[in-house]
Write a protein that holds these residues in place. Structure first.
Motif, PDB file in Angstrom:
ATOM      1  N   LYS A   1      -4.336   7.226   2.702  1.00  0.00           N
ATOM      2  CA  LYS A   1      -4.951   8.547   2.842  1.00  0.00           C
ATOM      3  C   LYS A   1      -4.409   9.493   1.779  1.00  0.00           C
ATOM      4  O   LYS A   1      -3.259   9.386   1.358  1.00  0.00           O
ATOM      5  CB  LYS A   1      -4.646   9.130   4.224  1.00  0.00           C
ATOM      6  CG  LYS A   1      -5.440   8.525   5.363  1.00  0.00           C
ATOM      7  CD  LYS A   1      -5.133   9.243   6.660  1.00  0.00           C
ATOM      8  CE  LYS A   1      -5.965   8.666   7.810  1.00  0.00           C
ATOM      9  NZ  LYS A   1      -5.669   9.347   9.089  1.00  0.00           N
ATOM     10  N   HIS A   2      -5.266  10.421   1.372  1.00  0.00           N
ATOM     11  CA  HIS A   2      -4.878  11.517   0.471  1.00  0.00           C
ATOM     12  C   HIS A   2      -4.341  11.028  -0.869  1.00  0.00           C
ATOM     13  O   HIS A   2      -3.592  11.743  -1.541  1.00  0.00           O
ATOM     14  CB  HIS A   2      -3.828  12.423   1.148  1.00  0.00           C
ATOM     15  CG  HIS A   2      -4.163  12.805   2.541  1.00  0.00           C
ATOM     16  ND1 HIS A   2      -5.341  13.446   2.891  1.00  0.00           N
ATOM     17  CD2 HIS A   2      -3.480  12.602   3.715  1.00  0.00           C
ATOM     18  CE1 HIS A   2      -5.361  13.648   4.195  1.00  0.00           C
ATOM     19  NE2 HIS A   2      -4.259  13.149   4.713  1.00  0.00           N
ATOM     20  N   ARG A   3      -4.701   9.820  -1.246  1.00  0.00           N
ATOM     21  CA  ARG A   3      -4.294   9.330  -2.558  1.00  0.00           C
ATOM     22  C   ARG A   3      -5.490   9.409  -3.498  1.00  0.00           C
ATOM     23  O   ARG A   3      -6.577   8.942  -3.165  1.00  0.00           O
ATOM     24  CB  ARG A   3      -3.797   7.888  -2.477  1.00  0.00           C
ATOM     25  CG  ARG A   3      -3.352   7.350  -3.837  1.00  0.00           C
ATOM     26  CD  ARG A   3      -2.937   5.905  -3.775  1.00  0.00           C
ATOM     27  NE  ARG A   3      -2.539   5.428  -5.094  1.00  0.00           N
ATOM     28  CZ  ARG A   3      -2.206   4.183  -5.366  1.00  0.00           C
ATOM     29  NH1 ARG A   3      -2.205   3.275  -4.415  1.00  0.00           N
ATOM     30  NH2 ARG A   3      -1.870   3.824  -6.583  1.00  0.00           N
ATOM     31  N   LEU A   4      -5.270  10.000  -4.668  1.00  0.00           N
ATOM     32  CA  LEU A   4      -6.338  10.105  -5.648  1.00  0.00           C
ATOM     33  C   LEU A   4      -6.620   8.725  -6.225  1.00  0.00           C
ATOM     34  O   LEU A   4      -5.742   8.097  -6.819  1.00  0.00           O
ATOM     35  CB  LEU A   4      -5.939  11.074  -6.763  1.00  0.00           C
ATOM     36  CG  LEU A   4      -7.001  11.315  -7.854  1.00  0.00           C
ATOM     37  CD1 LEU A   4      -8.239  11.967  -7.247  1.00  0.00           C
ATOM     38  CD2 LEU A   4      -6.423  12.187  -8.968  1.00  0.00           C
ATOM     39  N   GLN A   5      -7.846   8.245  -6.030  1.00  0.00           N
ATOM     40  CA  GLN A   5      -8.232   6.917  -6.499  1.00  0.00           C
ATOM     41  C   GLN A   5      -8.948   7.019  -7.844  1.00  0.00           C
ATOM     42  O   GLN A   5      -9.653   7.988  -8.113  1.00  0.00           O
ATOM     43  CB  GLN A   5      -9.160   6.238  -5.479  1.00  0.00           C
ATOM     44  CG  GLN A   5      -8.553   6.060  -4.096  1.00  0.00           C
ATOM     45  CD  GLN A   5      -7.549   4.939  -4.033  1.00  0.00           C
ATOM     46  OE1 GLN A   5      -7.286   4.255  -5.024  1.00  0.00           O
ATOM     47  NE2 GLN A   5      -6.958   4.740  -2.864  1.00  0.00           N
TER      48      GLN A   5
ATOM     49  N   THR B   1      -4.541   1.241  11.824  1.00  0.00           N
ATOM     50  CA  THR B   1      -5.008   1.927  10.615  1.00  0.00           C
ATOM     51  C   THR B   1      -4.842   3.442  10.705  1.00  0.00           C
ATOM     52  O   THR B   1      -5.462   4.180   9.944  1.00  0.00           O
ATOM     53  CB  THR B   1      -6.485   1.594  10.365  1.00  0.00           C
ATOM     54  OG1 THR B   1      -7.266   1.980  11.513  1.00  0.00           O
ATOM     55  CG2 THR B   1      -6.676   0.101  10.104  1.00  0.00           C
ATOM     56  N   ASP B   2      -4.002   3.918  11.622  1.00  0.00           N
ATOM     57  CA  ASP B   2      -3.862   5.367  11.819  1.00  0.00           C
ATOM     58  C   ASP B   2      -3.442   6.085  10.546  1.00  0.00           C
ATOM     59  O   ASP B   2      -3.851   7.219  10.290  1.00  0.00           O
ATOM     60  CB  ASP B   2      -2.835   5.656  12.917  1.00  0.00           C
ATOM     61  CG  ASP B   2      -3.329   5.224  14.293  1.00  0.00           C
ATOM     62  OD1 ASP B   2      -4.550   4.987  14.412  1.00  0.00           O
ATOM     63  OD2 ASP B   2      -2.509   5.112  15.222  1.00  0.00           O
ATOM     64  N   LYS B   3      -2.613   5.440   9.725  1.00  0.00           N
ATOM     65  CA  LYS B   3      -2.083   6.077   8.517  1.00  0.00           C
ATOM     66  C   LYS B   3      -2.989   5.903   7.308  1.00  0.00           C
ATOM     67  O   LYS B   3      -2.667   6.386   6.227  1.00  0.00           O
ATOM     68  CB  LYS B   3      -0.713   5.473   8.175  1.00  0.00           C
ATOM     69  CG  LYS B   3       0.383   5.788   9.159  1.00  0.00           C
ATOM     70  CD  LYS B   3       1.623   4.915   8.901  1.00  0.00           C
ATOM     71  CE  LYS B   3       2.048   4.959   7.438  1.00  0.00           C
ATOM     72  NZ  LYS B   3       3.240   4.092   7.194  1.00  0.00           N
TER      73      LYS B   3
ATOM     74  N   LEU C   1       0.829  -1.200   0.000  1.00  0.00           N
ATOM     75  CA  LEU C   1       0.000   0.000   0.000  1.00  0.00           C
ATOM     76  C   LEU C   1       0.869   1.259   0.000  1.00  0.00           C
ATOM     77  O   LEU C   1       0.635   2.198  -0.764  1.00  0.00           O
ATOM     78  CB  LEU C   1      -0.918   0.017   1.222  1.00  0.00           C
ATOM     79  CG  LEU C   1      -2.251  -0.716   1.154  1.00  0.00           C
ATOM     80  CD1 LEU C   1      -2.938  -0.678   2.505  1.00  0.00           C
ATOM     81  CD2 LEU C   1      -3.161  -0.133   0.088  1.00  0.00           C
ATOM     82  N   ASP C   2       1.880   1.264   0.868  1.00  0.00           N
ATOM     83  CA  ASP C   2       2.741   2.439   0.987  1.00  0.00           C
ATOM     84  C   ASP C   2       3.504   2.711  -0.303  1.00  0.00           C
ATOM     85  O   ASP C   2       3.782   3.873  -0.641  1.00  0.00           O
ATOM     86  CB  ASP C   2       3.722   2.246   2.141  1.00  0.00           C
ATOM     87  CG  ASP C   2       3.023   2.266   3.500  1.00  0.00           C
ATOM     88  OD1 ASP C   2       1.899   2.794   3.575  1.00  0.00           O
ATOM     89  OD2 ASP C   2       3.599   1.740   4.470  1.00  0.00           O
TER      90      ASP C   2
ATOM     91  N   HIS D   1     -10.072   3.668   6.192  1.00  0.00           N
ATOM     92  CA  HIS D   1     -10.487   2.275   6.355  1.00  0.00           C
ATOM     93  C   HIS D   1     -11.996   2.165   6.598  1.00  0.00           C
ATOM     94  O   HIS D   1     -12.640   3.134   7.003  1.00  0.00           O
ATOM     95  CB  HIS D   1      -9.739   1.609   7.512  1.00  0.00           C
ATOM     96  CG  HIS D   1     -10.138   2.122   8.862  1.00  0.00           C
ATOM     97  ND1 HIS D   1      -9.676   3.311   9.383  1.00  0.00           N
ATOM     98  CD2 HIS D   1     -10.983   1.602   9.800  1.00  0.00           C
ATOM     99  CE1 HIS D   1     -10.192   3.497  10.580  1.00  0.00           C
ATOM    100  NE2 HIS D   1     -10.997   2.483  10.851  1.00  0.00           N
ATOM    101  N   ILE D   2     -12.493   0.990   6.328  1.00  0.00           N
ATOM    102  CA  ILE D   2     -13.878   0.627   6.623  1.00  0.00           C
ATOM    103  C   ILE D   2     -13.836  -0.651   7.442  1.00  0.00           C
ATOM    104  O   ILE D   2     -13.245  -1.653   7.012  1.00  0.00           O
ATOM    105  CB  ILE D   2     -14.700   0.378   5.347  1.00  0.00           C
ATOM    106  CG1 ILE D   2     -14.713   1.612   4.450  1.00  0.00           C
ATOM    107  CG2 ILE D   2     -16.129  -0.034   5.696  1.00  0.00           C
ATOM    108  CD1 ILE D   2     -15.316   1.343   3.080  1.00  0.00           C
TER     109      ILE D   2
END
Length: 294
Positions: A273-277, A153-155, A137-138, A158-159
């Motif tokens: 987070k903050h990644r354009l999907q 899941t801090d970074k 993921l990173d 998530h669901i």
């Protein structure tokens, strides 16, 4: 003029009476009568004439019938065109990572439904440990990861899904405990243990036993349960895992025995987070949002 009113008008004409049309439309007769009366008032002309044989269309009604059929057919064709275009344009590839878990069946069902709805969508599925998946993921190698609690899941976005996994031990059938309905903490001293190398899982397990992890009879660690199944079959040790990861019919000589008190954790879908999907990934994530709300 609302399309709904045109549909009501055509339904009355097809049925030949307000009562039969109301039944087909699942409306009350007074409601349907008011709707048609409102349409006649809007047009300024009567649409039906009542005779001994029922309802017949007036000249204005005949004209409206032709136009209503054309309008509704054009509407249906337009809607279908947009559906077809969306299916054709909505394409892309989803890279998904997943741990070994019973929730793999849920993921498979969602992928099957999603790709059937959008035939131009493809996917790549990678199975690994939680550490493997977080690393991917990173690095942007996967878009989503399906993980098991406990995870940090801090970074990540998530669901937490409603689906839960029950923990226990996979034991050789030659071990007497393999035939017990459950395994309790005070029985662990009898069993050499094979445990996940993940610290979070070790902490979860130690919390259940209410003891120091170092006091347990741990003889080995593993990352994937498949790697240690031969050791379990030989009776070398019992492996800590979740229900559904192994199929006893496919892995003869072993049996899953759950813990008591019950230990269960949730399945979690995570992404950076903050990644354009891509739109296709966002749509797939939303399917899981709906699952978590059910």
């Amino acid at each position: 003029m609302e399309l709904r009113l045109l549909e009501y008008f055509l339904a009355v004409d097809a049925a030949g009476s307000f009562s039969q049309a109301a039944n087909r439309l699942h409306l009350t007769q007074p409601t349907l009568s008011r709707q048609i009366k409102g349409l006649e008032d809007e047009l300024g002309l009567p649409l039906f004439t009542r005779t001994n044989r029922g309802l017949t269309l007036t000249q204005a009604g005949l004209y409206l019938k032709d136009r209503a059929q054309e309008i509704l057919k054009l509407t249906q064709q337009t809607e279908q065109s947009f559906i077809d275009q969306r299916r054709e344009l909505f394409s892309g590839n989803i890279n998904i990572g997943a741990v070994e878990a019973d929730s793999s069946h849920m993921l498979a069902n969602e992928l099957a439904t999603f790709t059937a709805k959008y035939p131009s969508v493809t996917f790549d599925l990678f199975t690994g440990t939680s550490d493997d998946l977080f690393d991917r993921l990173d690095k942007g190698l996967i878009d989503l990861a399906l993980l098991l609690e406990p995870v940090n899941t801090d970074k990540y976005e998530h669901i937490t899904l409603a689906h839960t996994e029950r923990w226990g031990l996979v034991i050789s059938v030659d071990n007497p405990l393999a035939h017990a309905p459950v395994i309790e903490p005070n029985q662990l001293s009898e069993i050499p243990l094979l445990i996940s190398s993940r610290k979070a899982v070790q902490k979860l397990f130690a919390g259940w036993t209410d003891s120091d992890f170092n006091q347990l009879n741990v003889i080995g660690h593993f990352n994937l349960i498949f790697n240690v199944l031969p050791l379990v079959q030989q009776g070398t040790g019992a492996a800590l895992t979740i229900e559904g990861v192994i199929n006893s019919n496919d892995n003869t000589g072993v049996r899953f025995v759950p813990f008591s008190p019950r230990v269960q954790t949730h399945t979690v879908l995570v992404w950076r987070k903050h990644r354009l999907q891509m739109p296709v990934t966002v749509a797939f994530i939303n399917r899981f949002r709906n699952l978590s709300d059910e």
